[in-house]
Design a protein around this motif. Structure first.
Motif, PDB file in Angstrom:
ATOM      1  N   ILE A 117      59.376  38.058   7.596  1.00  0.00           N
ATOM      2  CA  ILE A 117      58.865  38.872   8.695  1.00  0.00           C
ATOM      3  C   ILE A 117      59.738  38.745   9.947  1.00  0.00           C
ATOM      4  N   VAL A 118      60.482  37.625  10.067  1.00  0.00           N
ATOM      5  CA  VAL A 118      61.299  37.408  11.265  1.00  0.00           C
ATOM      6  C   VAL A 118      62.590  38.233  11.235  1.00  0.00           C
ATOM      7  N   ILE A 119      62.992  38.726  10.073  1.00  0.00           N
ATOM      8  CA  ILE A 119      64.283  39.411   9.970  1.00  0.00           C
ATOM      9  C   ILE A 119      64.338  40.666  10.834  1.00  0.00           C
ATOM     10  N   PRO A 120      63.323  41.552  10.787  1.00  0.00           N
ATOM     11  CA  PRO A 120      63.380  42.704  11.693  1.00  0.00           C
ATOM     12  C   PRO A 120      63.373  42.306  13.169  1.00  0.00           C
ATOM     13  N   ILE A 121      62.743  41.171  13.492  1.00  0.00           N
ATOM     14  CA  ILE A 121      62.732  40.719  14.887  1.00  0.00           C
ATOM     15  C   ILE A 121      64.139  40.371  15.341  1.00  0.00           C
ATOM     16  N   THR A 122      64.893  39.691  14.487  1.00  0.00           N
ATOM     17  CA  THR A 122      66.270  39.341  14.860  1.00  0.00           C
ATOM     18  C   THR A 122      67.151  40.576  14.991  1.00  0.00           C
ATOM     19  N   ALA A 123      66.722  41.686  14.377  1.00  0.00           N
ATOM     20  CA  ALA A 123      67.484  42.928  14.489  1.00  0.00           C
ATOM     21  C   ALA A 123      67.389  43.535  15.886  1.00  0.00           C
ATOM     22  N   LEU A 124      66.645  42.885  16.780  1.00  0.00           N
ATOM     23  CA  LEU A 124      66.614  43.313  18.183  1.00  0.00           C
ATOM     24  C   LEU A 124      67.940  43.050  18.890  1.00  0.00           C
ATOM     25  N   CYS A 125      68.855  42.317  18.235  1.00  0.00           N
ATOM     26  CA  CYS A 125      70.087  41.911  18.921  1.00  0.00           C
ATOM     27  C   CYS A 125      70.904  43.088  19.474  1.00  0.00           C
ATOM     28  N   PRO A 126      70.992  44.269  18.801  1.00  0.00           N
ATOM     29  CA  PRO A 126      71.715  45.372  19.446  1.00  0.00           C
ATOM     30  C   PRO A 126      71.067  45.825  20.754  1.00  0.00           C
ATOM     31  N   ALA A 127      69.721  45.838  20.776  1.00  0.00           N
ATOM     32  CA  ALA A 127      69.019  46.216  22.003  1.00  0.00           C
ATOM     33  C   ALA A 127      69.279  45.191  23.098  1.00  0.00           C
ATOM     34  N   ILE A 128      69.208  43.910  22.739  1.00  0.00           N
ATOM     35  CA  ILE A 128      69.485  42.857  23.715  1.00  0.00           C
ATOM     36  C   ILE A 128      70.938  42.911  24.158  1.00  0.00           C
ATOM     37  N   GLY A 129      71.847  43.189  23.207  1.00  0.00           N
ATOM     38  CA  GLY A 129      73.264  43.308  23.552  1.00  0.00           C
ATOM     39  C   GLY A 129      73.511  44.426  24.545  1.00  0.00           C
ATOM     40  N   ALA A 130      72.795  45.554  24.363  1.00  0.00           N
ATOM     41  CA  ALA A 130      72.960  46.678  25.289  1.00  0.00           C
ATOM     42  C   ALA A 130      72.489  46.295  26.696  1.00  0.00           C
ATOM     43  N   ILE A 131      71.381  45.574  26.776  1.00  0.00           N
ATOM     44  CA  ILE A 131      70.860  45.141  28.084  1.00  0.00           C
ATOM     45  C   ILE A 131      71.807  44.141  28.733  1.00  0.00           C
ATOM     46  N   LEU A 132      72.267  43.161  27.952  1.00  0.00           N
ATOM     47  CA  LEU A 132      73.188  42.159  28.492  1.00  0.00           C
ATOM     48  C   LEU A 132      74.526  42.783  28.887  1.00  0.00           C
ATOM     49  N   GLY A 133      74.963  43.768  28.114  1.00  0.00           N
ATOM     50  CA  GLY A 133      76.203  44.458  28.465  1.00  0.00           C
ATOM     51  C   GLY A 133      76.094  45.156  29.803  1.00  0.00           C
ATOM     52  N   ARG A 134      74.913  45.688  30.080  1.00  0.00           N
ATOM     53  CA  ARG A 134      74.670  46.335  31.370  1.00  0.00           C
ATOM     54  C   ARG A 134      74.660  45.313  32.502  1.00  0.00           C
ATOM     55  N   ILE A 135      74.018  44.150  32.257  1.00  0.00           N
ATOM     56  CA  ILE A 135      73.899  43.129  33.296  1.00  0.00           C
ATOM     57  C   ILE A 135      75.221  42.412  33.544  1.00  0.00           C
ATOM     58  N   LEU A 136      75.881  42.006  32.453  1.00  0.00           N
ATOM     59  CA  LEU A 136      77.070  41.162  32.577  1.00  0.00           C
ATOM     60  C   LEU A 136      78.350  41.953  32.821  1.00  0.00           C
ATOM     61  N   PHE A 137      78.481  43.086  32.133  1.00  0.00           N
ATOM     62  CA  PHE A 137      79.741  43.821  32.169  1.00  0.00           C
ATOM     63  C   PHE A 137      79.621  45.211  32.786  1.00  0.00           C
ATOM     64  N   LYS A 138      78.444  45.523  33.371  1.00  0.00           N
ATOM     65  CA  LYS A 138      78.198  46.815  34.022  1.00  0.00           C
ATOM     66  C   LYS A 138      78.443  47.988  33.088  1.00  0.00           C
ATOM     67  N   GLN A 139      78.140  47.777  31.793  1.00  0.00           N
ATOM     68  CA  GLN A 139      78.309  48.853  30.831  1.00  0.00           C
ATOM     69  C   GLN A 139      77.189  49.876  30.983  1.00  0.00           C
ATOM     70  N   GLN A 140      77.479  51.081  30.517  1.00  0.00           N
ATOM     71  CA  GLN A 140      76.528  52.178  30.671  1.00  0.00           C
ATOM     72  C   GLN A 140      75.256  51.915  29.867  1.00  0.00           C
ATOM     73  N   LEU A 141      74.113  52.218  30.469  1.00  0.00           N
ATOM     74  CA  LEU A 141      72.824  52.146  29.794  1.00  0.00           C
ATOM     75  C   LEU A 141      72.065  53.420  30.158  1.00  0.00           C
TER      76      LEU A 141
END
Length: 364
Positions: free
Chosen positions: A140-164
């Motif tokens: 059941i935890v496997i789909p939860i770990t698949a949140l990483c692209p969403a988290i990566g997009a948020i972190l990319g916006r915060i850390l590297f000012k990437q487009q969101l």
């Protein structure tokens, strides 16, 4: 003469479009294969941790080990054994292809050090959290770990000012909603014991992998993917063995315990067979992901790889539940719905789904 040249140009353009279309489709297939291999990696990793000395640790002899050791130290050890096996496979392939010298030279380069940093984030922290969550709550935890692209997009916006943009925000909302749907099954009388805690730990894995994706994106743009993955897996496995395991051993009150358990794990033949298979599947998953990204684009490759949110529970159910007859690997329909919803959310984050149809129209 001009008319003939014109016909040749048209034929050449048509042939180029056909080759590009075939290359693009092949990239999608390879990227999808990476998600499937990640599912098998999860299944065989769990199988390895159910056999040999692991069966004693998690079985009738659990009184010999504390709850902390069983939950966290063994989780870190399982991650370390898998990553070491995966690194060995990567080194064998690099040696066969004549790239082992490049691997050694790249370690001390700037992109090599970036990959080492990414591995330290995604290996000892995220991989261990993933294994711990998998042992506590199941697939059941496997789909939860698949949140990483969403988290990566948020972190990319915060850390590297990437487009969101709005589309990516919508995809993140879909992924978060899917995670709540899946997580809801861990609350209630029918929920597996430890499922809620396992899902919470799985969020740590998603956070670490999302951050790793931001960091590794720079390193893999300047280094051969095969070399980068070899550095990543070797760093992760070694860091788990010489850093994380001793720390957990000290926290458990016995600094030598981690090395004693590691020796027993690596000499347990009946379990190492399955760890060798899980390591190979992990290597194939990473390699297929990077190769697919280079052929169909990072955005679509990420979305295709994100199908492991479905393939993970599916492969665990087939391998562990059906083939080996283990209980507890069947999932309720709501989890499958959440997994598919998560896949769609990842696709929306990565690209506009309508572009798939536009791409097809321009190629025909």
């Amino acid at each position: 003469m001009i008319e003939v040249l014109g016909k040749v140009d048209v034929a050449a353009i048509a042939a180029k479009k056909k080759l590009s279309s075939q290359f693009f489709r092949k990239g999608i297939i390879i990227a999808l294969f990476s998600g499937l291999m990640y599912g098998f990696y999860s299944a065989f990793l769990t199988l390895g941790m159910k056999n040999g000395v692991w069966a004693d640790w998690y079985g009738a002899n659990t009184a010999a080990l504390s709850v902390f050791v069983i939950t966290y130290l063994l989780g870190a050890l399982g991650s370390a054994v898998n990553d070491i096996c995966s690194a060995i496979w990567a080194m064998i392939v690099a040696a066969v292809k004549g790239k082992f010298g490049d691997f050694l030279r790249c370690i001390n380069s700037v992109p090599g050090r970036v990959m080492i940093l990414a591995a330290l984030i995604g290996g000892p922290i995220s991989s261990t959290a993933y294994v711990v969550g998998l042992q506590m709550a199941g697939s059941i935890v496997i789909p939860i770990t698949a949140l990483c692209p969403a988290i990566g997009a948020i972190l990319g916006r915060i850390l590297f000012k990437q487009q969101l943009n709005k589309r990516m925000t919508l995809g993140i909302i879909i992924c978060v909603a899917a995670s709540f749907i899946i997580g809801s099954t861990s609350i209630g009388a029918d929920a597996q014991k430890g499922a809620f805690a396992g899902i919470c730990i799985a969020f740590i894995a998603a956070l670490g992998w999302g951050f790793e994706g931001c960091v590794a994106g720079y390193g893999t743009s300047m280094i051969d993917p095969e070399i980068g993955i070899t550095i990543r897996q070797a760093t992760s496995g070694i860091a788990n063995l010489i850093i994380l395991l001793p720390i957990f051993g000290i926290m458990a009150g016995n600094a030598k315990l981690s090395m004693e358990l590691a020796y027993q794990a690596f000499t347990s033949g009946s379990s190492m067979i399955w760890f060798a298979v899980s390591g190979l599947c992990a290597y194939l998953s990473y390699m297929s992901w990077y190769r697919g990204n280079s052929m169909c684009g990072v955005a679509l490759g990420m979305a295709c790889n994100g199908t492991y949110s479905f393939w993970g529970p599916f492969c665990c159910y087939i391998v562990l539940g059906i083939i080996f007859g283990m209980d507890g690997w069947a999932l309720p329909p709501v989890v499958w719905f959440g997994a598919i919803m998560m896949m769609f959310g990842i696709l929306v984050i990565s690209m506009n789904p309508l572009d798939l149809f536009r791409k097809r129209d321009t190629e025909i």
